[in-house]
Design an enzyme around this catalytic site. Structure first.
Site, PDB file in Angstrom:
ATOM      1  N   HIS A 123       0.846  -1.192   0.000  1.00 42.38           N
ATOM      2  CA  HIS A 123       0.000   0.000   0.000  1.00 42.38           C
ATOM      3  C   HIS A 123       0.884   1.246   0.000  1.00 42.38           C
ATOM      4  O   HIS A 123       1.101   1.854  -1.038  1.00 42.38           O
ATOM      5  CB  HIS A 123      -0.946  -0.015   1.204  1.00 42.38           C
ATOM      6  CG  HIS A 123      -1.862   1.171   1.273  1.00 42.38           C
ATOM      7  ND1 HIS A 123      -2.151   1.812   2.454  1.00 42.38           N
ATOM      8  CD2 HIS A 123      -2.532   1.820   0.312  1.00 42.38           C
ATOM      9  CE1 HIS A 123      -2.965   2.823   2.212  1.00 42.38           C
ATOM     10  NE2 HIS A 123      -3.222   2.843   0.918  1.00 42.38           N
ATOM     11  N   CYS A 147      -0.711   0.288   9.541  1.00 41.99           N
ATOM     12  CA  CYS A 147      -0.910   1.654   9.039  1.00 41.99           C
ATOM     13  C   CYS A 147      -2.333   1.846   8.542  1.00 41.99           C
ATOM     14  O   CYS A 147      -3.033   2.774   8.939  1.00 41.99           O
ATOM     15  CB  CYS A 147       0.078   1.969   7.928  1.00 41.99           C
ATOM     16  SG  CYS A 147       1.777   2.095   8.509  1.00 41.99           S
ATOM     17  N   HIS A 148      -2.771   0.963   7.641  1.00 43.68           N
ATOM     18  CA  HIS A 148      -4.099   1.141   7.064  1.00 43.68           C
ATOM     19  C   HIS A 148      -4.896  -0.153   7.019  1.00 43.68           C
ATOM     20  O   HIS A 148      -5.831  -0.278   6.254  1.00 43.68           O
ATOM     21  CB  HIS A 148      -3.997   1.757   5.671  1.00 43.68           C
ATOM     22  CG  HIS A 148      -3.232   3.051   5.665  1.00 43.68           C
ATOM     23  ND1 HIS A 148      -1.889   3.102   5.385  1.00 43.68           N
ATOM     24  CD2 HIS A 148      -3.602   4.320   5.949  1.00 43.68           C
ATOM     25  CE1 HIS A 148      -1.460   4.353   5.479  1.00 43.68           C
ATOM     26  NE2 HIS A 148      -2.466   5.110   5.836  1.00 43.68           N
ATOM     27  N   GLY A 149      -4.442  -1.139   7.827  1.00 40.65           N
ATOM     28  CA  GLY A 149      -5.234  -2.339   8.007  1.00 40.65           C
ATOM     29  C   GLY A 149      -5.279  -3.298   6.836  1.00 40.65           C
ATOM     30  O   GLY A 149      -6.354  -3.746   6.439  1.00 40.65           O
ATOM     31  N   PRO A 162      -6.432  -1.916   1.985  1.00 43.66           N
ATOM     32  CA  PRO A 162      -6.183  -1.041   0.833  1.00 43.66           C
ATOM     33  C   PRO A 162      -5.007  -1.452  -0.053  1.00 43.66           C
ATOM     34  O   PRO A 162      -4.858  -0.901  -1.131  1.00 43.66           O
ATOM     35  CB  PRO A 162      -5.903   0.311   1.487  1.00 43.66           C
ATOM     36  CG  PRO A 162      -5.351  -0.027   2.828  1.00 43.66           C
ATOM     37  CD  PRO A 162      -6.010  -1.309   3.252  1.00 43.66           C
TER      38      PRO A 162
END
Lengths: 183, 278, 437
Positions: A123, A147-149, A162
């Site tokens: 990502h 960070c963003h799963g 993501p």
């Protein structure tokens, strides 16, 4: 002589020599363009950085189910000696519809036992969790990027979140003497 | 009035040249380095790989006992014409310190292409202690760091003949310049060796390092002191200036470009000014 | 001066051009300054060094920015990082040699530029501020060059920094505190290196700023020219582009060719071998010599070997050295001559060339050890240096009988070409030229 010139017709017209002027201009343009390259090239990885582009790791001491992190080109590489259960799970998911970046487990390893992936989330470049005991490993038992799963499975494939692609498999070679050469 | 430019230019160049070059009122070296023919001299001069390989052999088998070469990495030896496998094998002859390992200990491992030549001593103090108080300098840059001042008028002439080899000339002269007979007006301290080519005194701590026939070269080059001194001096020029070949090749292209460009600009300038008296 | 006004001829044709012109007329400013700007038609090649200098400022800044990406301002790593640039960074050796030799050629050009100004009286009214701005640039260049020379952290770097900051200890009471302030310690070390790097990066941009003021002042008063006569009519001038542009470009490329020769074929010729030895605070090199462009001032510093009343020799040397630079600032008021250019001043012309020779000689003396006959010669030479500014300039202007001046630049040009058999043969009168084109 030119003192006949009055202010109005001064300076006299320059006789045009297009070929001369154009080729001079071209020289200037080409010269400038070529001269810019070394300045840009100086920012590329230098020879000493390039020289460290391979990493050799002894696999002997790694127990089944154990994960280690090594450095290759200043980035973490995850090496895991997978258990048969983990391999089976990875293979079972080969055709799973939730694979974001479909790939079979076989295409991602050179030997079923060893998984070698670059430990950088596809990502935005964070290092996913899952290397240490007690780390969050995500829903598929692989890695989880805080960070963003993003969730990765036991083959390093992206399953949810993501990140657009699976964890990258670096070029490597498993050698007969029980070592791996990455790069 | 255009004369002014020429005169100013000449004065400025003379100033530059005299000023930088002429301060050599130094007493040493007593003898100026003897100029040698180098394959890398002049605007088209390039390194001779066979010579550099012989120089490497001499460094590796003699000099490296005392002198470090810490700015040269084994991978750089590709410039000398060695293949990756040869370099790997050569590097593996050396041990370098690495670590710490998982237990916090430093350990030795065979060198790889990415490593630098390991130094014979862990630090300056150890090097001094092992060499009777004299520090054997790192040789990586020695060909650029020991370039005796040329003095006037050689200094003015040098740019015109493109002479830039006083470093290797110095090394060659030093290595072949040991004299057994010491002139009467010179006193040589105990334990030192008289050499009139030495840059900072009459005598140095290094014993004559080269002896006739001490090496055998694969290419059949005779191992005379002179040949070996020349080879090792060329090798050290390479260690100090590894990109010289590339530099001169690029330089040629740049000079050709600039001169053609200048000619075109001159013609254009004449054309533009053709009808204006100036 | 009204006839000088070529300005205002800029007419944007495109829609975008008009849009910008109405809001921020930068293209108009550029056009007026570098295209339509009228320059005297009789400028010779001595007048091309301004352009050359601006290009060298750019070369130094651009190579410097790339070098700073790889350089490490740390006493234990600085030397290694420079060698890393020379060996491993792509084109690193080129950047480094361009920067190093660029400094030498920057100074070569600035000296030619200054000498040109002294010869043609470029500093005289109404161009005093223009001249002073130039002197400020020169001072900033010296500071920049000195600090840049320290960065590779070789033996000469280190000991040069030690000696030059040592100048300040000559001043009583405040001297030592000033030196400690400059060094950030009791001797040259890591703090010194770090601040020098910071300032070495900053000063070039200050130079660029003063250069803009310098050019601004130039465009207000207009260029001088070899006759020293002010522009009187439009035919005395030609538009900057293409006339001056193409001439400057030609001179620039020739100068760059000389520069390239040193960069590619003799990159270490102008430097010191000792600076390839890493700095060692315990060992001073046998000869500490500054770079050639500082040598005349170094000679002046060492020429003062005697106390003058309460002023010790050491302080006297430092004062003399600083004065040698600062005297340039007051040149516009030291020169009393009504005639501007040395072309019409036979005695000044002679004095000028003696001054040039003396400056070169001072440089040579600066490179010699400060002992024996060299000291006496340096004292004599120093006296001549100051004598030129403080005695010759004011006195000569009053007593010298200048040669007859032409009435205008155009007249001077035509007189000369008539004398030398008339310039270019294809020169017709204006009508004929107009017909041809």
């Amino acid at each position: 002589m030119s003192d006949a010139n009055s202010d109005d017709d001064w300076p006299p017209q320059i006789e045009r020599r297009d070929f001369l002027f154009v080729s001079t201009g071209m020289m200037a343009a080409v010269g400038t363009a070529v001269a810019v390259w070394p300045f840009i090239d100086a920012m590329n990885p230098s020879a000493d950085v390039q020289a460290l582009a391979t990493t050799e790791v002894d696999l002997e001491p790694i127990a089944a189910g154990q994960r280690i992190t090594v450095i290759w080109r200043s980035q973490p590489v995850f090496i895991e000696r997978r258990t048969p259960e983990q391999v089976a799970q990875a293979k079972a998911d080969d055709d799973s519809p939730d694979l974001i970046d479909p790939a079979t487990d076989a295409s991602r390893v050179k030997s079923e036992e060893w998984l070698v992936v670059v430990g950088v989330c596809t990502h935005l470049g964070c290092v996913p969790l899952g290397q240490r005991e007690g780390d969050e490993r995500g829903e598929w038992g692989g890695w989880f990027c805080p960070c963003h799963g993003s969730h990765y499975d036991t083959s390093g494939r992206i399953r949810r979140g993501p990140a657009p692609r699976n964890l990258v498999v670096p070029p490597y070679e498993l050698r007969d003497d029980g070592t791996v050469l990455i790069g | 009035m255009k004369n002014l430019v020429v005169k100013l230019g000449a004065a400025a160049i003379a100033a530059t040249v005299m000023a930088t070059g002429a301060w050599a009122a130094s007493a040493y070296p007593k003898n100026k380095p003897r100029e040698q023919d180098w394959s890398f001299a002049g605007p088209f001069g390039m390194y001779d790989q066979a010579q550099l390989q012989r120089g490497l052999k001499i460094y590796a088998e003699n000099c490296s006992a005392c002198h470090a070469l810490s700015r040269v990495n084994f991978r750089n030896l590709a410039d000398l014409g060695y293949s990756d496998e040869q370099i790997k094998a050569f590097a593996a002859n050396y041990e370098v310190e690495d670590g710490p390992d998982d237990f916090g200990d430093m350990f030795f491992r065979p060198a790889t292409a990415a490593d630098a030549f390991p130094s014979p001593f862990p630090n300056k103090e150890a090097a001094r202690a092992a060499n009777g108080g004299a520090y054997p300098p790192d040789l990586s840059l020695i060909a650029k760091a020991r370039a005796p001042i040329r003095g006037f008028p050689a200094f003015v002439i040098d740019p015109f003949r493109n002479y830039a080899e006083n470093g290797p000339d110095y090394i060659y002269s030093l290595l072949t310049g040991y004299k057994d007979e010491v002139p009467e007006d010179v006193s040589v301290p105990e334990g030192l060796w008289y050499n009139p080519y030495f840059a900072s005194g009459t005598a140095l701590a290094m014993a004559p390092p080269l002896f006739e026939g001490m090496h055998e070269f694969d290419d059949g080059t005779e191992a005379t002191v002179s040949n070996m001194a020349k080879d090792v001096a060329a090798f050290l020029m390479w260690t100090a200036e590894p990109h010289m070949d590339e530099r001169k090749q690029l330089g040629f292209r740049v000079m050709v470009f600039l001169l053609i460009f200048a000619a075109l600009l001159y013609l254009s300038k004449k054309q533009v000014w053709a009808r204006v008296e100036h | 001066m009204s006839k000088l006004e070529h300005h205002g001829t800029y007419t944007p044709t495109s829609g975008v051009g008009k849009w910008i012109d109405a809001r921020m007329p930068l293209p108009r400013l550029m056009y007026d300054s570098f295209v339509a700007y009228p320059v005297p038609r009789n400028l010779n090649y001595a007048y091309t060094f301004g352009g050359i200098l601006s290009i060298f400022l750019v070369i130094q800044i651009v190579t410097g920015i790339v070098l700073a990406m790889h350089y490490v301002p740390d006493a234990t790593k600085a030397f290694d990082s420079v060698e890393h640039i020379m060996r491993d960074v792509n084109s690193g050796w080129l950047m480094r040699y361009m920067h190093q030799n660029g400094a030498h050629f920057f100074f070569l050009a600035v000296y030619l530029h200054i000498f040109r100004g002294l010869y043609y009286g470029s500093y005289k009214a109404p161009r005093e501020l223009l001249w002073i701005l130039g002197c400020i640039i020169y001072l900033l260049m010296m500071a920049t060059a000195f600090m840049g020379y320290v960065l590779p952290w070789g033996q000469m770097s280190f000991w040069g920094a030690t000696v030059i900051t040592g100048f300040f200890t000559a001043f009583p009471v405040i001297g030592v505190p000033i030196q400690e302030l400059l060094l950030g310690g009791f001797a040259v070390g890591d703090p010194t290196l770090n601040r020098f790097f910071s300032l070495h990066y900053l000063l070039p941009f200050m130079i660029a700023g003063v250069v803009i003021l310098h050019v601004w002042a130039l465009h207000v008063t207009g260029q001088t020219n070899p006759t020293g006569i002010e522009v009187k009519s439009k035919t005395d001038t030609v538009p900057f582009t293409p006339y001056a542009t193409i001439k400057d470009a030609f001179a620039l490329i020739l100068f760059l060719a000389l520069y390239a020769y040193f960069v590619f074929y003799m990159p270490n010729f102008l430097g010191h071998a000792d600076n390839y030895i890493p700095a060692d605070p315990m060992v001073t090199p046998a000869h500490i010599v500054p770079e050639w462009y500082f040598l005349p001032f170094y000679a002046i510093l060492r020429a003062i070997t005697f106390d003058i009343g309460p002023i010790t020799a050491k302080l006297g040397g430092v004062i003399a050295m600083f004065s040698a630079v600062l005297v340039l600032f007051v040149v516009p008021w030291l020169d009393t001559s009504k005639v501007r250019s040395a072309v019409y001043r036979p005695w000044y012309k002679l004095a000028f060339w003696l001054f040039v020779i003396n400056s070169v000689f001072l440089g040579w003396l600066g490179s010699q050890p400060a002992e024996g006959v060299y000291v006496a010669l340096a004292q004599l030479s120093t006296a001549i240096y100051f004598g030129f500014f403080l005695i010759v300039m004011p006195v000569l202007g009053l007593v010298e009988k200048p040669r007859r001046l032409p009435n205008s630049i155009t007249e001077a040009v035509l007189e000369r070409s008539a004398k030398t058999g008339g310039g270019s043969p294809q020169l017709g009168d204006a009508t004929a030229s107009a017909d041809k084109s």
